[in-house]
Design a protein around this motif. Sequence first.
Motif, PDB file in Angstrom:
ATOM      1  N   PRO B  31      57.105  51.157  79.563  1.00 56.77           N
ATOM      2  CA  PRO B  31      56.984  50.666  80.949  1.00 56.77           C
ATOM      3  C   PRO B  31      58.273  51.552  81.641  1.00 56.77           C
ATOM      4  CG  PRO B  31      57.169  48.447  79.814  1.00 56.77           C
ATOM      5  CD  PRO B  31      57.569  49.801  78.770  1.00 56.77           C
ATOM      6  N   SER B  34      62.200  51.144  82.052  1.00 55.78           N
ATOM      7  CA  SER B  34      62.509  50.067  81.235  1.00 55.78           C
ATOM      8  C   SER B  34      63.642  50.676  80.046  1.00 55.78           C
ATOM      9  CB  SER B  34      61.395  49.461  80.359  1.00 55.78           C
ATOM     10  OG  SER B  34      60.632  50.144  79.409  1.00 55.78           O
ATOM     11  N   ARG B  70      49.107  53.366  83.320  1.00 52.73           N
ATOM     12  CA  ARG B  70      49.481  52.097  82.848  1.00 52.73           C
ATOM     13  C   ARG B  70      51.004  51.991  83.563  1.00 52.73           C
ATOM     14  NH1 ARG B  70      47.106  51.194  77.261  1.00 52.73           N
ATOM     15  NH2 ARG B  70      48.977  49.973  76.856  1.00 52.73           N
ATOM     16  N   ASP B  71      51.490  52.790  84.298  1.00 49.33           N
ATOM     17  CA  ASP B  71      52.844  52.971  84.730  1.00 49.33           C
ATOM     18  C   ASP B  71      53.989  52.878  83.478  1.00 49.33           C
ATOM     19  OD1 ASP B  71      54.767  53.096  86.809  1.00 49.33           O
ATOM     20  OD2 ASP B  71      54.993  50.611  86.960  1.00 49.33           O
ATOM     21  N   GLU B  72      53.701  53.725  82.802  1.00 52.58           N
ATOM     22  CA  GLU B  72      54.487  54.033  81.533  1.00 52.58           C
ATOM     23  C   GLU B  72      55.216  55.281  81.875  1.00 52.58           C
ATOM     24  OE1 GLU B  72      52.167  51.527  78.078  1.00 52.58           O
ATOM     25  OE2 GLU B  72      51.739  53.564  78.433  1.00 52.58           O
TER      26      GLU B  72
END
Lengths: 91, 162
Positions: B31, B34, B70-72
């Motif tokens: 993420p 993160s 995927r907002d990664e």
Amino acid sequence: MAVEVCIPTVFRNYTSGSKYVTADGSTVAEVLADLEARHPGLGSRVMGADGQLRRFVNLYVNDVDVRTSGMLDSRLRDGDSLTILPAVAGG
Amino acid sequence: MLSIDRSIVEAIVAHARRDHPDEACGVVAGPAGSDTPARHIPMDNAARSMTFYEFDSMEQLRVWREMDDRDEEPVVIYHSHTATEAYPSRTDISFAGEPGAHYLLVSTRDPDSEEIRSFRIVDGVVTEEPVRIVEAGVDPHAVQSYMFGQSPATVDYECSGR
């Protein structure tokens, strides 16, 4: 013609953090020259003084790799977008 | 410090062993923001070489767009060295284009054991960092830390927190 350009993280210091910027040009080379004019330093990170793409950068028109397709001087169409990605490579 | 789940490390090592003697490469996405590697994505080495690796440019575009959707982000970028130590080569340093990523190197030169080390590479400057291997699904506090030595010629282990 205005083209949307997607900027990778590593180059966003040239675009005040923006992920997408617009630039004008009817070919990829023209768009890169305009990018350099709008965001000094950015265009030359992508294309060298020799007019070639830098070895450690990938550039795509829509879903096509500019390096393998030799598209640097081909005409862009309305709605085309450019994506810059740092090549991931090493020894 | 890179904290990474043991199952992901094992999958990376298996990929490196499978492609040996060619170099293997890939990404662990996580993420955005993160700093947690969560999704292992083995990539093709388009160079198919024992001394060089390069992501296939079309596979990279697909994977990078998928991470975006995927907002990664690429939390870890890994590759193997198959005849030398797990330390960034000059070409690794000159190509490194993801200043936010952990550059994980695996050496498979020894058939019986792997050397795994992690680095930040920013503007041509290499900084080694400890690798903390996390046991998922077990006691979250049961963590083994490996502190790797800074010398490029040797690898020092220090296990702590056991």
